[in-house]
Write an enzyme that holds these catalytic residues in place. Structure first.
Site, PDB file in Angstrom:
ATOM      1  N   THR A  83       6.140  -1.984   8.896  1.00  0.00           N
ATOM      2  CA  THR A  83       5.392  -2.310   7.622  1.00  0.00           C
ATOM      3  C   THR A  83       3.893  -2.697   8.278  1.00  0.00           C
ATOM      4  O   THR A  83       3.681  -3.220   9.004  1.00  0.00           O
ATOM      5  CB  THR A  83       5.917  -3.549   6.919  1.00  0.00           C
ATOM      6  N   CYS A 196       0.079   2.575   4.410  1.00  0.00           N
ATOM      7  CA  CYS A 196       1.316   2.004   4.003  1.00  0.00           C
ATOM      8  C   CYS A 196       2.008   2.982   4.475  1.00  0.00           C
ATOM      9  O   CYS A 196       2.125   4.066   4.059  1.00  0.00           O
ATOM     10  CB  CYS A 196       1.174   1.683   2.641  1.00  0.00           C
TER      11      CYS A 196
END
Length: 229
Positions: A83, A196
């Protein structure tokens, strides 16, 4: 082959992409039935998202640190955090951990610099775009990141959390993301960072008007290189 420790689940969609990418890269590199040596800890993202929304970063950092220690004890040779946003807590996560962490922003900055580019547009969660933990690493890497306007930042964040993290992909949201990428290009971005993991569910080289740097792809390529050497 070294064992890659993956701390994931933030979101589950992101971790699935990491797993698939690492498997594909290993097969391309080694052929046959080869697959990567992985140790994966996937967290419940609902718990992490609640901590993010509540600003309880200290608690979230303790969770990541606990899991990083467990991955080391489980036999991981090094760690990747699947992440971008939670790299905000990279330093706290690695407290008392002796194996290295491959930082996604550093890897991305090196990849962009190697192509002679300097002004990346950044599409990510609001945390990643608005706080300095990520953009400061890009700046330290010699880059000058360009952010979407406030409304586009809000829209990007909403689509990531309300749709992409849940595995929802729509043509309408794809067109919105394409428009935001175009505005960043018009504002001077000479490339685009998919900051992202889930952004790559909507954007790719076919619909972005400038060179694209997929942080997940970059992160996985570096991880496999370390695992094999």
């Amino acid at each position: 082959m070294k064992t890659i420790g993956i701390l994931g689940g933030m979101s589950a969609a992101s971790t699935q992409i990491y797993y698939q990418t690492l498997c594909d890269l290993t097969r391309q590199r080694l052929g046959g039935l080869h697959s990567p040596e992985l140790l994966i800890r996937s967290l419940d993202f609902a718990v992490i998202e609640a901590l993010q929304a509540g600003g309880d970063w200290e608690v979230a950092g303790r969770v990541l640190n606990r899991e990083a220690i467990a991955l080391e004890q489980g036999g991981a040779d090094f760690l990747i955090l699947a992440t971008n946003t939670m790299h905000k807590l990279a330093e706290q996560m690695m407290t008392g951990v002796s194996i290295p962490l491959l930082h996604i922003a550093d890897a991305t900055a090196r990849a962009i610099q190697s192509e002679g580019l300097k002004f990346p547009g950044l599409m990510a969660t609001s945390f990643t775009m608005q706080q300095h933990f990520y953009t400061d690493r890009l700046i330290a890497g010699g880059l000058a990141p360009i952010l979407p306007n406030p409304q586009d930042q809000e829209t990007t964040h909403r689509i990531i959390y309300d749709e992409l993290c849940k595995g929802i992909v729509t043509d309408d949201s794809r067109e919105i993301f394409i428009s935001i990428a175009q505005r960043l290009h018009n504002a001077g971005a000479d490339c685009l960072i998919l900051g992202c993991t889930e952004v790559g569910m909507l954007l790719d080289t076919s619909n972005v008007p400038c060179p694209l740097f997929d942080t997940t792809q970059i992160h996985c390529e570096l991880a496999l290189e370390l695992a094999l050497n």
